[in-house]
Design a protein around this motif. Structure first.
Motif, PDB file in Angstrom:
ATOM      1  N   CYS A 186      50.820 -24.280  22.800  1.00  0.00           N
ATOM      2  CA  CYS A 186      50.290 -25.229  23.784  1.00  0.00           C
ATOM      3  C   CYS A 186      51.436 -26.077  24.341  1.00  0.00           C
ATOM      4  CB  CYS A 186      49.238 -26.127  23.131  1.00  0.00           C
ATOM      5  SG  CYS A 186      48.657 -27.438  24.222  1.00  0.00           S
ATOM      6  N   GLN A 218      43.065 -20.941  21.863  1.00  0.00           N
ATOM      7  CA  GLN A 218      42.800 -22.370  21.951  1.00  0.00           C
ATOM      8  C   GLN A 218      43.849 -23.162  21.174  1.00  0.00           C
ATOM      9  OE1 GLN A 218      39.047 -23.822  20.247  1.00  0.00           O
ATOM     10  NE2 GLN A 218      38.804 -25.120  22.056  1.00  0.00           N
ATOM     11  N   CYS A 219      44.163 -24.332  21.723  1.00  0.00           N
ATOM     12  CA  CYS A 219      45.062 -25.236  20.997  1.00  0.00           C
ATOM     13  C   CYS A 219      44.237 -25.961  19.934  1.00  0.00           C
ATOM     14  CB  CYS A 219      45.697 -26.233  21.954  1.00  0.00           C
ATOM     15  SG  CYS A 219      46.593 -27.533  21.091  1.00  0.00           S
ATOM     16  N   CYS A 222      44.469 -30.146  21.038  1.00  0.00           N
ATOM     17  CA  CYS A 222      43.821 -30.712  22.233  1.00  0.00           C
ATOM     18  C   CYS A 222      42.619 -29.884  22.688  1.00  0.00           C
ATOM     19  CB  CYS A 222      44.823 -30.885  23.369  1.00  0.00           C
ATOM     20  SG  CYS A 222      45.405 -29.345  24.100  1.00  0.00           S
ATOM     21  N   THR A 224      42.379 -27.276  24.380  1.00  0.00           N
ATOM     22  CA  THR A 224      42.476 -26.560  25.654  1.00  0.00           C
ATOM     23  C   THR A 224      42.362 -25.050  25.410  1.00  0.00           C
ATOM     24  OG1 THR A 224      43.952 -28.258  26.477  1.00  0.00           O
ATOM     25  CG2 THR A 224      43.907 -26.208  27.722  1.00  0.00           C
TER      26      THR A 224
END
Ligand SMILES: [Zn+2]
Length: 248
Positions: A186, A218-219, A222, A224
């Motif tokens: 990320c 996915q991070c 966070c 995201t």
């Protein structure tokens, strides 16, 4: 007392405005380590690969007490920071960077390539040196004076002006082509992405993304969600145009 100093051609970048050229006599009227002497002539210690005094290999702490020839050679790429050397006997176990404020875009690009990079617009020079020492990170900067700090052992004074060129410079200088792990981290958090099931992110996706993509990341921090869409292809083309090969 005079010593004769010889700087290798590869260090011209730091000395181009200095009159004496690559080989000259230097009046040494003080007790000074070769680190001090070399840096007073414009070359930060992090860019030096070998130093000899009267053909004998020495380290940065050596203090010349007699006449002689001081031969200063540059770090030669690819610079494998994982191997011990005379000047840097403690190699790095991992490739990790700290990017100075003047190369933040470079830092973000390196994260996109999967490298561990921390950066902040608010780091002072002292903080960067402390981070480099405590976390064993390679410093990337365009500030030559920053690299004269003793706490910084591994670094690159970035020459290129544009971020993509700086990225290619960094990859080539440290020989990192085989360590690229494209889109695995990320860029906001500098954390490795994890694979996530499509069904778990369906509610976050645009209709076309749902239709055309099946693999999502996915991070963990966070949250995201990432997928290998048009931005991925664009970045990959930019990297290829620089002559850097990506295996996946
Ligand atoms: Zn994140």
């Amino acid at each position: 007392m005079n010593i004769c100093i010889h700087f290798q051609k590869q260090l011209d970048f730091f000395r181009v405005n200095d009159k004496p050229g690559r080989q000259f006599n230097y009046a040494l009227n003080r007790k000074a380590s070769v680190k001090d002497i070399i840096e007073s002539l414009g070359v930060p210690h992090t860019e030096v690969g070998h130093i000899c005094f009267n053909k004998q290999e020495i380290d940065f702490s050596f203090i010349p007490v007699s006449q002689g020839i001081l031969d200063v050679q540059a770090v030669s790429p690819p610079f494998n920071v994982g191997l011990p050397s005379f000047l840097r006997p403690q190699p790095l176990k991992r490739i990790r960077f700290v990017a100075d404020v003047n190369v933040i875009k470079l830092g973000r690009l390196l994260i996109l390539l999967g490298f561990d990079v921390i950066y902040s617009s608010f780091y002072s020079d002292e903080e960067i040196a402390d981070i480099a020492e405590k976390e064993n990170r390679i410093v990337l900067t365009r500030d030559t004076d920053l690299l004269k700090r003793s706490k910084i052992i591994f670094a690159r004074r970035i020459r290129a002006n544009l971020p993509y060129d700086q990225m290619a410079e960094t990859i080539r200088f440290f020989g990192l082509e085989n360590r690229i792990s494209f889109f695995s981290r990320c860029t906001a958090c500098n954390i490795k992405l994890v694979t996530i099931e499509k069904k778990d992110v369906m509610h976050l996706l645009e209709p076309k993304t749902k239709q055309y993509f099946n693999t999502f990341f996915q991070c963990p921090h966070c949250k995201t969600v990432f997928w290998r869409g048009s931005h991925y292809d664009f970045f990959k083309k930019q990297i290829s145009a620089l002559g850097i090969s990506i295996n996946h």
